[in-house]
Write an enzyme that holds these catalytic residues in place. Structure first.
Site, short mmCIF file in Angstrom:
data_model
loop_
_atom_site.label_atom_id
_atom_site.label_comp_id
_atom_site.label_asym_id
_atom_site.label_seq_id
_atom_site.Cartn_x
_atom_site.Cartn_y
_atom_site.Cartn_z
N CYS A 127 -13.39 -1.20 12.20
CA CYS A 127 -14.58 -1.58 11.43
C CYS A 127 -15.84 -1.33 12.26
CB CYS A 127 -14.48 -3.05 11.03
SG CYS A 127 -15.89 -3.62 10.06
N ASP A 143 -3.10 1.63 7.05
CA ASP A 143 -2.32 1.27 5.86
C ASP A 143 -2.13 -0.24 5.78
OD1 ASP A 143 -1.97 3.94 4.95
OD2 ASP A 143 -0.41 4.22 6.45
N ASP A 174 0.86 -1.18 0.00
CA ASP A 174 0.00 0.00 0.00
C ASP A 174 0.90 1.23 0.00
OD1 ASP A 174 -2.63 1.44 0.41
OD2 ASP A 174 -1.55 2.09 2.20
N GLU A 221 -1.69 -1.40 -6.16
CA GLU A 221 -2.86 -0.70 -6.67
C GLU A 221 -2.53 -0.07 -8.02
OE1 GLU A 221 -5.27 1.24 -3.09
OE2 GLU A 221 -3.13 1.67 -2.99
N CYS A 246 -17.72 -5.26 12.45
CA CYS A 246 -17.23 -6.39 13.26
C CYS A 246 -16.31 -5.96 14.39
CB CYS A 246 -16.52 -7.41 12.38
SG CYS A 246 -14.94 -6.82 11.69
N CYS A 299 -13.87 -8.67 7.67
CA CYS A 299 -15.22 -9.08 7.29
C CYS A 299 -15.63 -8.59 5.91
CB CYS A 299 -16.23 -8.57 8.32
SG CYS A 299 -16.42 -6.77 8.37
#
Length: 431
Positions: free
Chosen positions: A369, A379, A199, A283, A372, A353
């Site tokens: 999150c 990162d 990343d 990416e 979850c 998740c």
């Protein structure tokens, strides 16, 4: 066999007289380049075209009109015209913008394209010592020229030498040899056992799916403070003064040092990744589009231009594009591959998740999150999402044999994170 093209760069130590000649040759090449670019623009406005061959054939007439060009090696002037021709080819094929004029203080370099014109003497007589030296036109060819150039051979020069480029980076002079070697293509890595993702960011330039971070110490607060003070000192100097030229030189030397640090860090990182991993997932970012100016036009001025300019500078300073470039050719040399995936929502997706929610990204460094409760470095979480997308892309391309995609993904994530015994759930491993 695979044809491998690379370059070896050596530090050279010219005398003051040799350095003066270096700048004269580089200035003459810059003059010919700019003159040829202006000629092409004028021909284009008249609906005509002129190419490299026609412009090269005009060099003798130009030398007759400007006698000082006769002291410059002809092959170096021809190389400047070839560089311009290549710049136009890249422009017409959509790889680069329209060629720009070269300015003094920018790229100080020139090239000797014929390998028969230069060589390295490992026991040249320099003063009262025998040292390695570079022999080239105007330098060490005859007893009446400016003498051989001292060079530091930190590694042997092997392969078929194609050309020699002498350049100045703002702090020192270098000799770069372009070489070709033929190597037997290495077998591909086993993809499922050696997959890793990266990343790219601003605060943490490169974060792996293992959680390791790289590149953040290349230019720290101390170096940034020094640059700011050098720029403040430059602002106090009178335009056109010798002190101003010295201040500009100090800034150029500092930036050259930072560029060498960044390049060294990138080479070490990319070689390590290409050597130890068969597949590297990135990416698919358009760095050129991401760093476009936000100034807008007079009719529609942009918003937050200064902030966008700072972000653009930060992105370019980290070397995102250079990382990709190095990974692509090093992975090819070592039998691996680089896979690029869709970058959308990787920073907003939970690696545990799969829930996509912008609220989960608390700030630059934290991810929690909302579905979850999974928490991680933002990162690192994004890198693991990139890894999963890369594994899916490999699964789509793999036909027959090997492990099924689910088993491959579980194994790769387990290996990349260096934890959890076989049989652990994918959700638990990703968390």
């Amino acid at each position: 066999n695979m044809l491998r093209r690379s370059a070896i760069r050596y530090r050279i130590y010219p005398t003051p007289a040799q350095e003066t000649v270096f700048r004269q040759i580089a200035g003459a090449c810059r003059f010919v380049y700019n003159l040829a670019l202006e000629q092409r623009e004028k021909f284009s406005r008249r609906g005509r075209a002129i190419g490299y061959v026609a412009q090269q054939n005009e060099l003798p007439a130009l030398k007759a009109e400007l006698p000082w060009l006769k002291d410059i090696p002809s092959h170096s002037l021809q190389s400047a015209l070839r560089d311009l021709d290549r710049a136009f080819v890249n422009f017409y094929e959509g790889r680069a913008d329209f060629p720009r004029y070269r300015r003094r203080g920018g790229s100080e370099s020139f090239r000797f394209p014929d390998p028969k014109q230069f060589s390295i003497d490992h026991r040249a007589k320099l003063g009262d010592r025998s040292l390695p030296a570079l022999i080239a036109p105007k330098f060490g060819k005859t007893k009446k020229d400016f003498g051989a150039i001292a060079v530091r051979l930190h590694r042997p020069l092997s392969g078929r030498v194609k050309n020699l480029t002498i350049s100045y980076d703002g702090n020192a002079w270098y000799a770069s040899f372009s070489i070709e070697t033929r190597e037997r293509r290495k077998p591909a890595h086993p993809h499922c056992e050696s997959v890793i993702a990266i990343d790219r960011g601003v605060s943490l330039p490169f974060v792996l799916s293992t959680g390791e971070a790289f590149g953040q110490t290349t230019e720290g607060p101390r170096e940034m403070l020094r640059l700011r003070r050098l720029q403040q000192a430059l602002a106090r100097k009178r335009c056109g003064s010798s002190n101003r030229r010295k201040a500009i030189g100090r800034i150029a030397a500092h930036k050259a040092k930072m560029a060498r640090r960044r390049k060294d860090s990138l080479h070490k990182l990319t070689y390590r990744l290409a050597k130890n991993h068969g597949t590297i997932v990135l990416e698919k970012l358009s760095v050129q589009g991401m760093t476009a100016s936000a100034a807008g036009t007079a009719a529609k001025p942009g918003r937050r231009v200064a902030q966008k300019s700072g972000l653009n500078r930060a992105i370019l300073d980290k070397g995102w594009g250079e990382l990709r470039r190095q990974l692509v050719y090093k992975a090819e040399w070592l039998g691996g591959q680089v896979v690029e995936v869709d970058p959308r929502f990787t920073s907003q997706t939970c690696a545990a998740c799969g829930q996509v929610d912008a609220r989960s990204r608390l700030d630059q460094a934290r991810f929690a999150c909302v579905a979850c409760g999974h928490t991680a470095n933002a990162d690192t979480n994004a890198a693991r999402n990139i890894l999963r997308r890369g594994l899916a892309a490999i699964g789509d391309e793999t036909t027959g044999g090997g492990l099924p995609l689910a088993a491959c993904g579980d194994l790769a994530i387990r290996r990349s994170m260096k934890q959890e015994p076989p049989g652990a759930s994918l959700k638990k491993v990703a968390a």
